[in-house]
Design an enzyme around this catalytic site. Structure first.
Site: not given
Ligand code: R5P
Length: 322
Positions: A38-40, A131, A195, A197, A221
């Site tokens: 079942d994937g477990e 992050h 930018k 989002r 990034d």
């Molecule tokens: C944003 O806060 C992160 O540092 C990246 O810029 C972001 O997660 C990149 O996401 P994507 O490649 O989907 O634009």
């Protein structure tokens, strides 16, 4: 001393685990990892861990839930096998972007995942470029947070000249960009892409702050997910007159049409670390993989010997944090 050290890995990134063990000069712990019909997850470790100092290496990259649950199951297994101490080595910590309630009636999944890892039985965490640095505080156990910048810089220096301009693809990435700029000797000359989002996979670029005309630039990034942010940033800096554009990021999540976006982006070189397995197909000629295996091996060795880990980033006075 190394006789009590054990390193195990799930299915997320066996190559990185293999490379880490090669740097450490120890064999990798044996795990039999299967699935029930079942994937477990069904697993058994075949290496004795009683009284051992165990490191379980597993980035929680896509398939996120498979990899996360494998990590939790491995921790539980090793704990029940009487390991002395368990460190979850998470080169890429997924779910990190949901680290606060930015609107009503939403979860904070970064905290939830931290709770799950701790509850499963981890005593410590070793992570790379979270992050947001404050995610360390979501854990009530010690977190060693490494920065991949020196690893990327080592390769970047071979390609770009001193004085190359660093560009942040969004306002949140300015601290990270400044740290790279300092390394490249161009600290006072950052450019920032303004930018906005709109959704998980849609962003709109409003403006570029800073003059990139006639400059070689590197856009930095922490992660590339759908590739939208970095590909759009590359396009706009080229439109504004940058002569050569490179991109550098720690975590190559590369979901959806990210590879296609990168293929079509006006960039020369793409620097990614191997915190996540990189599907290099299609990026081959431009891709430079900067391995974090040695960095993680050195950190594991130092943690095992109860030595300071901060010496590994003493040369990084401005750690990336948002
Ligand atoms: C944003 O806060 C992160 O540092 C990246 O810029 C972001 O997660 C990149 O996401 P994507 O490649 O989907 O634009």
């Amino acid at each position: 001393m190394l006789d009590r050290l054990r390193v195990f890995s799930g299915n997320a990134h066996p190559e990185l685990a293999r490379d880490i063990c090669a740097h450490l000069g120890i064999p990798q712990g044996n795990v039999v990892l299967r699935r029930f019909p079942d994937g477990e997850i069904d697993l058994k470790i075949e290496t004795d861990v009683r009284g051992a100092d165990v490191f379980i290496m597993q980035p929680t990259c896509p398939p996120v839930h498979e990899n996360l649950f494998e990590l939790l199951t491995l921790i539980d297994c090793v704990k029940r096998a009487s390991a002395d101490r368990i460190t979850a080595v998470i080169p890429y910590f997924g779910y990190a972007r949901k680290d606060r309630k930015d609107e009503g009636r939403t979860p904070i999944t970064a905290k939830l995942v931290a709770n799950l890892i701790t509850t499963a039985g981890a005593d410590r965490v070793l992570a790379v470029d979270l992050h947001a640095a404050q995610i360390q505080g979501f854990f009530d156990i010690p977190v060693d947070h490494l920065y991949a910048r020196p690893v990327i810089m080592e390769q970047l220096r071979k390609v770009v000249r001193k004085g190359t301009m660093v560009v942040s693809p969004d306002v949140g990435g300015v601290k990270l960009a400044r740290a790279y700029a300092k390394d490249l000797g161009s600290e006072t000359e950052l450019a920032i892409v303004d930018k906005r989002r709109i959704s998980g996979d849609k962003t709109v670029i409003e403006n570029v702050v800073g003059d990139v005309r006639g400059r070689e630039v590197v856009i930095v990034d922490d992660m590339v997910s759908t590739g939208g942010s970095i590909a759009d940033a590359a396009r706009i800096v080229r439109e504004r007159g940058a002569t050569r554009v490179h991109i550098a990021a720690t975590h190559a999540v590369l979901c959806g049409s990210a590879i296609e976006k990168l293929q079509n982006a006006p960039v020369e070189k793409i620097f990614f670390t191997d915190t996540i397995p990189i599907p290099a197909k299609g990026l081959m000629d431009r891709l430079v993989v900067c391995s974090v295996a040695s960095l993680l091996a050195r950190a594991i060795d130092r943690i095992h010997r109860s030595e300071s880990v901060s010496v590994l980033f003493d040369s990084q006075p401005t750690p990336p944090s948002r």
